[in-house]
Scaffold this motif. Sequence first.
Motif, PDB file in Angstrom:
ATOM      1  N   ASN A  97      16.785 -19.185 -18.638  1.00 24.06           N
ATOM      2  CA  ASN A  97      18.174 -18.786 -18.776  1.00 24.06           C
ATOM      3  C   ASN A  97      18.825 -19.530 -19.932  1.00 24.06           C
ATOM      4  O   ASN A  97      19.592 -18.946 -20.709  1.00 24.06           O
ATOM      5  CB  ASN A  97      18.933 -19.038 -17.472  1.00 24.06           C
ATOM      6  CG  ASN A  97      20.365 -18.599 -17.539  1.00 24.06           C
ATOM      7  OD1 ASN A  97      20.664 -17.564 -18.114  1.00 24.06           O
ATOM      8  ND2 ASN A  97      21.245 -19.368 -16.951  1.00 24.06           N
ATOM      9  N   ARG A  98      18.547 -20.822 -20.064  1.00 17.27           N
ATOM     10  CA  ARG A  98      19.111 -21.608 -21.166  1.00 17.27           C
ATOM     11  C   ARG A  98      18.594 -21.108 -22.512  1.00 17.27           C
ATOM     12  O   ARG A  98      19.320 -21.057 -23.492  1.00 17.27           O
ATOM     13  CB  ARG A  98      18.763 -23.093 -21.005  1.00 17.27           C
ATOM     14  CG  ARG A  98      19.475 -23.740 -19.865  1.00 17.27           C
ATOM     15  CD  ARG A  98      20.916 -23.913 -20.204  1.00 17.27           C
ATOM     16  NE  ARG A  98      21.592 -24.521 -19.064  1.00 17.27           N
ATOM     17  CZ  ARG A  98      22.890 -24.524 -18.914  1.00 17.27           C
ATOM     18  NH1 ARG A  98      23.642 -23.967 -19.820  1.00 17.27           N
ATOM     19  NH2 ARG A  98      23.426 -25.073 -17.877  1.00 17.27           N
ATOM     20  N   MET A  99      17.289 -20.766 -22.554  1.00 18.74           N
ATOM     21  CA  MET A  99      16.702 -20.293 -23.790  1.00 18.74           C
ATOM     22  C   MET A  99      17.344 -18.966 -24.203  1.00 18.74           C
ATOM     23  O   MET A  99      17.660 -18.751 -25.371  1.00 18.74           O
ATOM     24  CB  MET A  99      15.192 -20.119 -23.620  1.00 18.74           C
ATOM     25  CG  MET A  99      14.467 -19.782 -24.894  1.00 18.74           C
ATOM     26  SD  MET A  99      12.684 -19.732 -24.689  1.00 18.74           S
ATOM     27  CE  MET A  99      12.487 -18.458 -23.465  1.00 18.74           C
ATOM     28  N   VAL A 100      17.571 -18.085 -23.247  1.00 20.39           N
ATOM     29  CA  VAL A 100      18.195 -16.801 -23.546  1.00 20.39           C
ATOM     30  C   VAL A 100      19.646 -17.004 -23.953  1.00 20.39           C
ATOM     31  O   VAL A 100      20.155 -16.337 -24.858  1.00 20.39           O
ATOM     32  CB  VAL A 100      18.080 -15.854 -22.327  1.00 20.39           C
ATOM     33  CG1 VAL A 100      18.957 -14.640 -22.500  1.00 20.39           C
ATOM     34  CG2 VAL A 100      16.638 -15.440 -22.117  1.00 20.39           C
ATOM     35  N   ALA A 101      20.328 -17.948 -23.310  1.00 19.07           N
ATOM     36  CA  ALA A 101      21.744 -18.188 -23.596  1.00 19.07           C
ATOM     37  C   ALA A 101      21.945 -18.762 -24.996  1.00 19.07           C
ATOM     38  O   ALA A 101      22.951 -18.485 -25.642  1.00 19.07           O
ATOM     39  CB  ALA A 101      22.348 -19.122 -22.559  1.00 19.07           C
TER      40      ALA A 101
ATOM     41  N   VAL B 260      29.355 -13.416 -14.322  1.00 19.33           N
ATOM     42  CA  VAL B 260      27.969 -12.980 -14.505  1.00 19.33           C
ATOM     43  C   VAL B 260      27.040 -14.192 -14.531  1.00 19.33           C
ATOM     44  O   VAL B 260      25.963 -14.176 -13.920  1.00 19.33           O
ATOM     45  CB  VAL B 260      27.832 -12.132 -15.792  1.00 19.33           C
ATOM     46  CG1 VAL B 260      26.383 -11.946 -16.182  1.00 19.33           C
ATOM     47  CG2 VAL B 260      28.507 -10.793 -15.614  1.00 19.33           C
ATOM     48  N   ALA B 261      27.452 -15.258 -15.229  1.00 19.54           N
ATOM     49  CA  ALA B 261      26.629 -16.471 -15.280  1.00 19.54           C
ATOM     50  C   ALA B 261      26.485 -17.081 -13.897  1.00 19.54           C
ATOM     51  O   ALA B 261      25.391 -17.534 -13.518  1.00 19.54           O
ATOM     52  CB  ALA B 261      27.240 -17.476 -16.248  1.00 19.54           C
ATOM     53  N   THR B 262      27.561 -17.106 -13.133  1.00 17.98           N
ATOM     54  CA  THR B 262      27.490 -17.630 -11.767  1.00 17.98           C
ATOM     55  C   THR B 262      26.558 -16.779 -10.916  1.00 17.98           C
ATOM     56  O   THR B 262      25.760 -17.309 -10.126  1.00 17.98           O
ATOM     57  CB  THR B 262      28.895 -17.667 -11.140  1.00 17.98           C
ATOM     58  OG1 THR B 262      29.737 -18.494 -11.946  1.00 17.98           O
ATOM     59  CG2 THR B 262      28.857 -18.204  -9.733  1.00 17.98           C
ATOM     60  N   ASN B 263      26.623 -15.473 -11.080  1.00 29.04           N
ATOM     61  CA  ASN B 263      25.739 -14.576 -10.345  1.00 29.04           C
ATOM     62  C   ASN B 263      24.275 -14.830 -10.707  1.00 29.04           C
ATOM     63  O   ASN B 263      23.400 -14.837  -9.832  1.00 29.04           O
ATOM     64  CB  ASN B 263      26.128 -13.129 -10.624  1.00 29.04           C
ATOM     65  CG  ASN B 263      25.393 -12.155  -9.739  1.00 29.04           C
ATOM     66  OD1 ASN B 263      24.844 -12.515  -8.711  1.00 29.04           O
ATOM     67  ND2 ASN B 263      25.375 -10.907 -10.151  1.00 29.04           N
ATOM     68  N   VAL B 264      23.999 -15.056 -11.973  1.00 29.53           N
ATOM     69  CA  VAL B 264      22.628 -15.341 -12.413  1.00 29.53           C
ATOM     70  C   VAL B 264      22.144 -16.649 -11.800  1.00 29.53           C
ATOM     71  O   VAL B 264      21.017 -16.735 -11.301  1.00 29.53           O
ATOM     72  CB  VAL B 264      22.546 -15.379 -13.954  1.00 29.53           C
ATOM     73  CG1 VAL B 264      21.228 -15.972 -14.430  1.00 29.53           C
ATOM     74  CG2 VAL B 264      22.721 -13.987 -14.521  1.00 29.53           C
TER      75      VAL B 264
END
Length: 114
Positions: A108-112, A48-52
Motif C-alpha cells: 500500500n505504501r509503495m502504491v501510495a 478510502v485510505a481508512t477502508n483499505v
Amino acid sequence: HEAVELLLEEYVRQMASVLTEAQALKKRVASASELAQLHLDISRNRMVATNVHLSMVSTALAVVMTASGVFGMNLHSGLETDASAFQIVTASSSALGGCMLAACWSCNRMVATN
C-alpha cells in the motif's frame, strides 16, 4: 433630449458597473465551489485510505482465524495429544497474519508513493 441622453448614459454606466460586479461574484462563487470540491475530495480519499487499512487488517485476521477455525472443529488430527502443538499453531498463524499485514502495508505504501 439632452437630459434623456445624460440619463441613459448614467444607466449604461450603472449597468456596466453591475455587470462587472456580477462577473466578480460569479468568479468568487466558482472559486468557493472548487475549494469545497477539494475538501470533499480530501475527505473521500481519507475514507478510502481508512477502508483499505481496515481491509488489510481484516485479511490478516482472517488468516489467523482460519487456523483457529480448523482446529476448533473438534476433528481428530492427532495433534490433540501433542503438548506444544497449540503454541506452534498459534505462533505460526499469528506470524503468518503479521507477515500478511506487513506485506499489504508495504504494498500500500509503495502504491501510495507512486
